[in-house]
Design a protein around this motif. Structure first.
Motif, PDB file in Angstrom:
ATOM      1  N   GLU A 176      55.661  36.362 125.415  1.00 13.46           N
ATOM      2  CA  GLU A 176      54.271  35.996 125.139  1.00 13.46           C
ATOM      3  C   GLU A 176      53.315  36.963 125.823  1.00 13.46           C
ATOM      4  O   GLU A 176      53.511  37.325 126.976  1.00 13.46           O
ATOM      5  CB  GLU A 176      53.981  34.562 125.627  1.00 13.46           C
ATOM      6  N   GLY A 177      52.317  37.397 125.084  1.00 11.79           N
ATOM      7  CA  GLY A 177      51.279  38.268 125.644  1.00 11.79           C
ATOM      8  C   GLY A 177      51.670  39.727 125.709  1.00 11.79           C
ATOM      9  O   GLY A 177      50.840  40.596 125.961  1.00 11.79           O
ATOM     10  N   LYS A 178      52.948  40.029 125.493  1.00 12.25           N
ATOM     11  CA  LYS A 178      53.396  41.421 125.581  1.00 12.25           C
ATOM     12  C   LYS A 178      53.898  41.932 124.229  1.00 12.25           C
ATOM     13  O   LYS A 178      54.731  42.842 124.167  1.00 12.25           O
ATOM     14  CB  LYS A 178      54.509  41.541 126.622  1.00 12.25           C
ATOM     15  N   GLY A 179      53.352  41.340 123.190  1.00 12.15           N
ATOM     16  CA  GLY A 179      53.831  41.695 121.850  1.00 12.15           C
ATOM     17  C   GLY A 179      53.417  43.079 121.397  1.00 12.15           C
ATOM     18  O   GLY A 179      54.055  43.682 120.531  1.00 12.15           O
ATOM     19  N   TYR A 180      52.329  43.605 122.006  1.00 11.60           N
ATOM     20  CA  TYR A 180      51.834  44.889 121.510  1.00 11.60           C
ATOM     21  C   TYR A 180      52.832  46.026 121.748  1.00 11.60           C
ATOM     22  O   TYR A 180      53.045  46.856 120.880  1.00 11.60           O
ATOM     23  CB  TYR A 180      50.481  45.237 122.152  1.00 11.60           C
ATOM     24  N   GLU A 181      53.452  46.031 122.928  1.00 11.23           N
ATOM     25  CA  GLU A 181      54.438  47.090 123.215  1.00 11.23           C
ATOM     26  C   GLU A 181      55.607  47.026 122.239  1.00 11.23           C
ATOM     27  O   GLU A 181      56.088  48.047 121.754  1.00 11.23           O
ATOM     28  CB  GLU A 181      54.981  46.955 124.640  1.00 11.23           C
ATOM     29  N   LEU A 182      56.036  45.791 121.964  1.00  8.76           N
ATOM     30  CA  LEU A 182      57.127  45.598 120.994  1.00  8.76           C
ATOM     31  C   LEU A 182      56.679  46.046 119.604  1.00  8.76           C
ATOM     32  O   LEU A 182      57.403  46.747 118.892  1.00  8.76           O
ATOM     33  CB  LEU A 182      57.538  44.120 120.996  1.00  8.76           C
ATOM     34  N   LEU A 183      55.456  45.661 119.251  1.00 10.96           N
ATOM     35  CA  LEU A 183      54.935  46.005 117.924  1.00 10.96           C
ATOM     36  C   LEU A 183      54.856  47.521 117.737  1.00 10.96           C
ATOM     37  O   LEU A 183      55.179  48.049 116.671  1.00 10.96           O
ATOM     38  CB  LEU A 183      53.547  45.368 117.740  1.00 10.96           C
ATOM     39  N   GLU A 184      54.417  48.224 118.782  1.00 15.78           N
ATOM     40  CA  GLU A 184      54.342  49.691 118.692  1.00 15.78           C
ATOM     41  C   GLU A 184      55.714  50.290 118.393  1.00 15.78           C
ATOM     42  O   GLU A 184      55.840  51.209 117.581  1.00 15.78           O
ATOM     43  CB  GLU A 184      53.831  50.272 120.017  1.00 15.78           C
ATOM     44  N   LYS A 185      56.727  49.761 119.048  1.00 11.91           N
ATOM     45  CA  LYS A 185      58.091  50.261 118.808  1.00 11.91           C
ATOM     46  C   LYS A 185      58.526  49.981 117.384  1.00 11.91           C
ATOM     47  O   LYS A 185      59.134  50.821 116.724  1.00 11.91           O
ATOM     48  CB  LYS A 185      59.085  49.583 119.769  1.00 11.91           C
ATOM     49  N   VAL A 186      58.222  48.775 116.935  1.00 13.72           N
ATOM     50  CA  VAL A 186      58.592  48.385 115.568  1.00 13.72           C
ATOM     51  C   VAL A 186      57.839  49.265 114.573  1.00 13.72           C
ATOM     52  O   VAL A 186      58.416  49.787 113.616  1.00 13.72           O
ATOM     53  CB  VAL A 186      58.273  46.895 115.332  1.00 13.72           C
ATOM     54  N   LEU A 187      56.543  49.406 114.826  1.00 13.02           N
ATOM     55  CA  LEU A 187      55.726  50.192 113.898  1.00 13.02           C
ATOM     56  C   LEU A 187      56.178  51.649 113.853  1.00 13.02           C
ATOM     57  O   LEU A 187      56.172  52.269 112.790  1.00 13.02           O
ATOM     58  CB  LEU A 187      54.245  50.124 114.314  1.00 13.02           C
ATOM     59  N   ASP A 188      56.560  52.193 114.993  1.00 16.12           N
ATOM     60  CA  ASP A 188      57.010  53.587 114.982  1.00 16.12           C
ATOM     61  C   ASP A 188      58.250  53.751 114.102  1.00 16.12           C
ATOM     62  O   ASP A 188      58.403  54.763 113.425  1.00 16.12           O
ATOM     63  CB  ASP A 188      57.269  54.085 116.406  1.00 16.12           C
ATOM     64  N   ALA A 234      60.929  44.684 109.334  1.00 17.47           N
ATOM     65  CA  ALA A 234      61.187  43.343 109.869  1.00 17.47           C
ATOM     66  C   ALA A 234      62.500  43.322 110.645  1.00 17.47           C
ATOM     67  O   ALA A 234      62.597  42.709 111.720  1.00 17.47           O
ATOM     68  CB  ALA A 234      61.212  42.318 108.736  1.00 17.47           C
ATOM     69  N   ALA A 235      63.510  44.002 110.114  1.00 22.04           N
ATOM     70  CA  ALA A 235      64.800  44.039 110.816  1.00 22.04           C
ATOM     71  C   ALA A 235      64.630  44.671 112.194  1.00 22.04           C
ATOM     72  O   ALA A 235      65.194  44.186 113.185  1.00 22.04           O
ATOM     73  CB  ALA A 235      65.820  44.812 109.989  1.00 22.04           C
ATOM     74  N   SER A 236      63.846  45.733 112.302  1.00 22.30           N
ATOM     75  CA  SER A 236      63.616  46.377 113.607  1.00 22.30           C
ATOM     76  C   SER A 236      62.975  45.402 114.586  1.00 22.30           C
ATOM     77  O   SER A 236      63.336  45.354 115.768  1.00 22.30           O
ATOM     78  CB  SER A 236      62.699  47.596 113.455  1.00 22.30           C
ATOM     79  N   ALA A 237      62.002  44.633 114.093  1.00 22.39           N
ATOM     80  CA  ALA A 237      61.312  43.678 114.973  1.00 22.39           C
ATOM     81  C   ALA A 237      62.302  42.678 115.544  1.00 22.39           C
ATOM     82  O   ALA A 237      62.267  42.355 116.739  1.00 22.39           O
ATOM     83  CB  ALA A 237      60.206  42.964 114.191  1.00 22.39           C
ATOM     84  N   ILE A 238      63.190  42.199 114.676  1.00 20.24           N
ATOM     85  CA  ILE A 238      64.136  41.163 115.123  1.00 20.24           C
ATOM     86  C   ILE A 238      65.220  41.783 116.016  1.00 20.24           C
ATOM     87  O   ILE A 238      65.606  41.205 117.036  1.00 20.24           O
ATOM     88  CB  ILE A 238      64.735  40.425 113.905  1.00 20.24           C
ATOM     89  N   ILE A 239      65.659  42.996 115.679  1.00 19.92           N
ATOM     90  CA  ILE A 239      66.663  43.673 116.512  1.00 19.92           C
ATOM     91  C   ILE A 239      66.096  43.941 117.911  1.00 19.92           C
ATOM     92  O   ILE A 239      66.749  43.699 118.930  1.00 19.92           O
ATOM     93  CB  ILE A 239      67.114  45.003 115.870  1.00 19.92           C
ATOM     94  N   LEU A 240      64.859  44.429 117.946  1.00 20.07           N
ATOM     95  CA  LEU A 240      64.277  44.832 119.239  1.00 20.07           C
ATOM     96  C   LEU A 240      63.753  43.650 120.048  1.00 20.07           C
ATOM     97  O   LEU A 240      63.769  43.690 121.274  1.00 20.07           O
ATOM     98  CB  LEU A 240      63.130  45.836 119.017  1.00 20.07           C
ATOM     99  N   GLY A 241      63.252  42.616 119.358  1.00 27.10           N
ATOM    100  CA  GLY A 241      62.578  41.548 120.097  1.00 27.10           C
ATOM    101  C   GLY A 241      63.224  40.178 119.988  1.00 27.10           C
ATOM    102  O   GLY A 241      62.849  39.259 120.713  1.00 27.10           O
ATOM    103  N   GLY A 242      64.183  40.023 119.068  1.00 32.19           N
ATOM    104  CA  GLY A 242      64.683  38.692 118.773  1.00 32.19           C
ATOM    105  C   GLY A 242      65.676  38.154 119.788  1.00 32.19           C
ATOM    106  O   GLY A 242      66.391  38.917 120.446  1.00 32.19           O
ATOM    107  N   SER A 243      65.710  36.828 119.910  1.00 31.06           N
ATOM    108  CA  SER A 243      66.751  36.162 120.704  1.00 31.06           C
ATOM    109  C   SER A 243      68.042  36.187 119.886  1.00 31.06           C
ATOM    110  O   SER A 243      68.022  36.489 118.695  1.00 31.06           O
ATOM    111  CB  SER A 243      66.341  34.708 120.968  1.00 31.06           C
ATOM    112  N   ALA A 244      69.146  35.817 120.546  1.00 31.90           N
ATOM    113  CA  ALA A 244      70.425  35.791 119.831  1.00 31.90           C
ATOM    114  C   ALA A 244      70.333  34.851 118.635  1.00 31.90           C
ATOM    115  O   ALA A 244      70.820  35.157 117.540  1.00 31.90           O
ATOM    116  CB  ALA A 244      71.537  35.358 120.779  1.00 31.90           C
ATOM    117  N   ALA A 245      69.661  33.721 118.840  1.00 34.70           N
ATOM    118  CA  ALA A 245      69.554  32.745 117.749  1.00 34.70           C
ATOM    119  C   ALA A 245      68.720  33.311 116.592  1.00 34.70           C
ATOM    120  O   ALA A 245      69.059  33.125 115.420  1.00 34.70           O
ATOM    121  CB  ALA A 245      68.923  31.468 118.267  1.00 34.70           C
ATOM    122  N   GLN A 246      67.626  34.013 116.931  1.00 31.26           N
ATOM    123  CA  GLN A 246      66.778  34.594 115.875  1.00 31.26           C
ATOM    124  C   GLN A 246      67.536  35.670 115.107  1.00 31.26           C
ATOM    125  O   GLN A 246      67.432  35.771 113.891  1.00 31.26           O
ATOM    126  CB  GLN A 246      65.494  35.161 116.494  1.00 31.26           C
TER     127      GLN A 246
END
Lengths: 375, 407
Positions: free
Chosen positions: A223-235, A95-107
């Protein structure tokens, strides 16, 4: 063992000392037997957080130490050895990776300091069936005012009962199997429309099925481009899990090797029989090869190297095969005692299969490796 | 990919310039296998290239300059290799002298022995062969019986060696001989024998792959000067074990960052690429036969895992962490990868992958067949797969020796 910095060696040593003294397999056994609602000991997890393990990959400005994935892998290897149950992987890594890689400053500001402090637990809610398949997403997301709502069901969510926040993959467009049109969202576990049901799996670790019924959701990334982010997180999650599996496999092997040196039959220790020696040598060989793959994957993530996907699939598949073999041999070489619940062999066997299935089995990662290589 | 550090731009430029000036373009990409063990090459370009590399010491780049080596750091040696790869250049200096005997002599030899033998290896002027195995001493090497009797100023050697690679072309032989019959391992000495001496006879052996560099070597009343004893009398076994470590790392193909397993025996080539060509792909670009695709993938992953382990052991060795435990697995792991690759390629090519000679087959196809067969030797020589498993069990895992042997 990879070449470590002094700080990394210290981190590994302290992780080894703590897990061996404070969280041996007997501790996991107690958690299991007590049927704790979260399937881990919150007091033990609080100690892990206090030692800084939950902030290893989190940037310093958000309360972490920004110490990298190889470093966190060293800790996971040690927790894997003693089957320590905790949200370290699902929260402080995935979860931390997802937020680090994809999150806004506020998130980032909302969640990372809490995750780093062990005060909040996050996890990925991405699969919708018995097999890991991140591109198959039927959960729907709809725009609602300034935000979104998500509806649908996710399965086998690690630490799903403990989670305060879910990283949910949901579809904003496209068909169920399209990679395009998948978006990631943060969903507060306490929000209206979120319900969850604990699953009791053979490995006695925390897992849940989670349903969303118009639950309010914050978009994570584009929006719509979550898969690329998810792959990075999952790796990142896969590499971390592989490190945990390496630890479990090493301990299973060493426990078995110790037994070969003390169990006497026909007037000699059974470890003097060549039939068993060569199987032990094979396990050792596979463990050394698998370690190279796991460390290469973690190092590649730290270096932001372009070959992360192939190295991660290699690591997860090789580690899965190796843990599979070693956990089976642990039961077989212990003979009757290995079949008893009182012995640890069964615990390693059960954890092995659950870990193999998590974030993609060997078959999943072999296929992915071949695709990446172009065949 | 791992960063080895230590890249030096100045040396890269130097290497580049020297290679451009000295590597004959006619030899581009023609580096054969087992240079240095085969018959002496005759082309003027080959001879010039061998001479240039020999004089520069870059055939054995990391050996000390004092003995004719290149005196390069490991980082510089890697740069040199990279620059050679870029222009299709290859190392003409090879064989057992560079791979096994040289490193061992550098460690155990006297100053006189090193000054006499190492420069001749570095320049490829002297070719070496290995006199270890005997008809009655294969896996149980220490049971060898070729005897060397002390005759004052020399040893008198009598006996038979087998699997002497390149024996028919070698000038010298490093040889294990029995100097004490009352002890097994402690009765073995390491001596150097001139293959042109009276009483040395070599007979080539034909193997399943056809012609081969392996020979039987007979010693009948061969006089070996005492100066040719390496290490102490009856102290040859420790030297032999060290030499075998060099041999195993060479066989596994684990000697470099580009290691794919299989070493200098077996076949090159990528099963995945060959499968795409011979079996075809489906509409999604996958190898059309799904069972084969799955097995090719497993193999490619094994090869990658082996390559990563070769890199890891190198980096660990460099970092003063002491020798890596992973070193012990390299021979079994590398030879398995090499043999699996050959078996897969043969299967993928079907009958086209079973040609023996003549028309109807490409040179590459024929070489795959010979390489597949020749590669079967890799799990037998240099300590068989089973012996390697014994060594791992005993030395690394600490399991008791069922036979109480000290090999």
């Amino acid at each position: 063992m990879a070449v470590l910095t002094e700080e990394q060696s210290m981190l590994r040593d302290s992780a080894r000392t703590w897990t061996q003294e404070k969280s041996p397999v007997t501790a996991f056994r107690k958690v299991r037997d007590a049927g704790l609602p979260l399937a881990y000991d919150p007091a033990a997890f609080a100690e892990m957080a206090e030692m800084g393990w939950t902030g290893v990959i989190i940037p310093e400005e958000y309360g972490g130490s920004d110490f990298g994935y190889l470093s966190l892998g060293l800790v996971l290897e040690e927790t894997g050895r003693t089957l320590t149950a905790s949200p370290l992987l699902s929260s402080a890594l995935a979860a931390a990776s997802a937020i680090i890689l994809g999150g806004s400053a506020a998130q980032k500001e909302s969640w990372l300091p809490k995750i780093a402090a062990g005060e909040a637990v996050g996890t990925l809610a991405i699969d919708e069936g018995p097999h890991h398949n991140p591109s198959k997403v039927a959960v729907k997301a709809a725009k609602a005012g300034a935000g979104y709502t998500v509806s649908g069901a996710k399965t086998f969510v690690l630490e799903g009962m403990a989670a305060n926040v879910f990283v949910v993959s949901a579809r904003t467009s496209g068909g169920d199997n399209d990679k395009a049109g998948i978006s990631l969202f943060l969903v507060d576990a306490g929000a209206k429309g979120v319900s969850r049901k604990a699953l009791k799996l053979a490995d006695s670790r925390g897992a849940a099925n989670v349903s969303f019924d118009g639950a309010p959701a914050e978009l994570l990334g584009e929006e719509g481009k979550g898969y690329e982010l998810l792959e990075k997180v999952l790796d990142r999650a896969r590499a971390g899990l592989s490190a945990e599996m390496l630890g479990a496999a090493l301990q299973a092997f060493e426990t078995t090797l110790d037994y070969l040196k003390v169990r006497v039959q026909f007037g000699q220790v059974i470890g003097s029989f060549q039939a068993l020696q060569h199987r032990a040598a094979k396990m050792f060989t596979d463990l050394e090869l698998a370690r190279s793959c796991v460390e290469a994957a973690l190092t590649a993530i730290d270096n932001n190297s372009p070959d992360v996907p192939e190295l991660v699939s290699l690591a997860k598949a090789k580690m899965g095969d190796t843990l599979h073999l070693v956990s089976n041999e642990m039961v077989q070489m212990h003979g009757g005692i290995g079949m008893t619940d009182a012995h640890d062999a069964g615990l390693y066997l059960k954890r092995a299969r659950a870990a193999e299935a998590t974030y993609g089995s060997q078959a999943f990662h072999r296929d992915r490796y071949a695709r990446i290589q172009g065949y | 990919m791992a960063d080895f550090g230590g890249d030096t731009d100045a040396f890269r430029n130097e290497a580049k310039a020297w290679l451009e000036a000295n590597f004959p373009p006619s030899l581009k990409g023609k580096g054969g296998m087992m240079q240095g063990e085969g018959p002496a090459a005759s082309s003027p370009d080959f001879n010039a290239w061998t001479k240039a590399m020999g004089e520069k010491g870059w055939g054995v780049p990391t050996w000390p300059k004092k003995y004719g080596g290149g005196g390069l750091t490991p980082a510089e040696a890697r740069v040199l290799q990279q620059e050679m790869n870029k222009i299709g250049a290859w190392n003409p200096i090879g064989g057992m002298g560079t791979m096994m005997f040289g490193p061992t002599l550098l460690e155990y030899g006297t100053e006189e022995q090193k000054m006499e033998h190492i420069p001749a290896i570095a320049t490829q002027k002297v070719r070496w062969c290995q006199g270890f195995s005997e008809p009655g001493a294969g896996s149980d090497l220490a049971s060898l019986s070729t005897k060397a009797e002390d005759k004052g100023d020399h040893f008198l050697v009598n006996g038979q060696k087998i699997w002497t690679s390149g024996g028919q072309w070698a000038d010298m032989c490093f040889c294990l001989v029995r100097t004490d019959n009352t002890k097994k391992h402690e009765g073995i000495s390491f001596v150097l024998i001139d293959m042109k001496d009276p009483g040395v006879e070599v007979r080539p052996i034909q193997l399943i792959a056809g012609a081969s560099p392996f020979c039987e070597t007979f010693f009948t009343d061969v006089k070996v000067p005492k100066a040719n004893l390496v290490g102490p009398l009856n102290g040859g076994w420790a030297i032999a074990k060290r030499l075998l470590q060099h041999e195993r790392s060479g066989i596994s193909g684990g000697g470099g960052a580009g290691a794919r397993g299989g070493g200098t025996f077996g076949v090159g080539g990528s099963p995945a690429e060959i499968a795409k060509e011979y079996v075809g792909v489906d509409e999604a670009g996958r190898i059309a036969d799904s069972d084969l695709r799955s097995r090719v993938t497993s193999h490619e992953m094994d090869a990658k895992a082996f390559q990563l382990t070769a890199i890891r052991t190198m980096m660990e060795a460099k970092s003063n962490q002491g020798p890596s435990a992973a070193t012990s697995i390299m021979k079994n792991a590398g030879t398995k990868v090499g043999q699996d690759r050959a078996e897969l390629i043969i299967e993928i090519m079907g009958h086209q992958g079973l040609g023996w000679e003549g028309e109807g087959f490409s040179a590459e196809e024929l070489s795959f067949v010979r390489g597949w067969l020749g590669g079967k030797a890799t799990t037998i020589f240099g300590g068989s797969q089973e012996i390697q498993s014994n060594i791992i069990s005993k030395r690394i895992l600490g399991l008791p020796d069922p036979l109480n042997q000290s090999n």
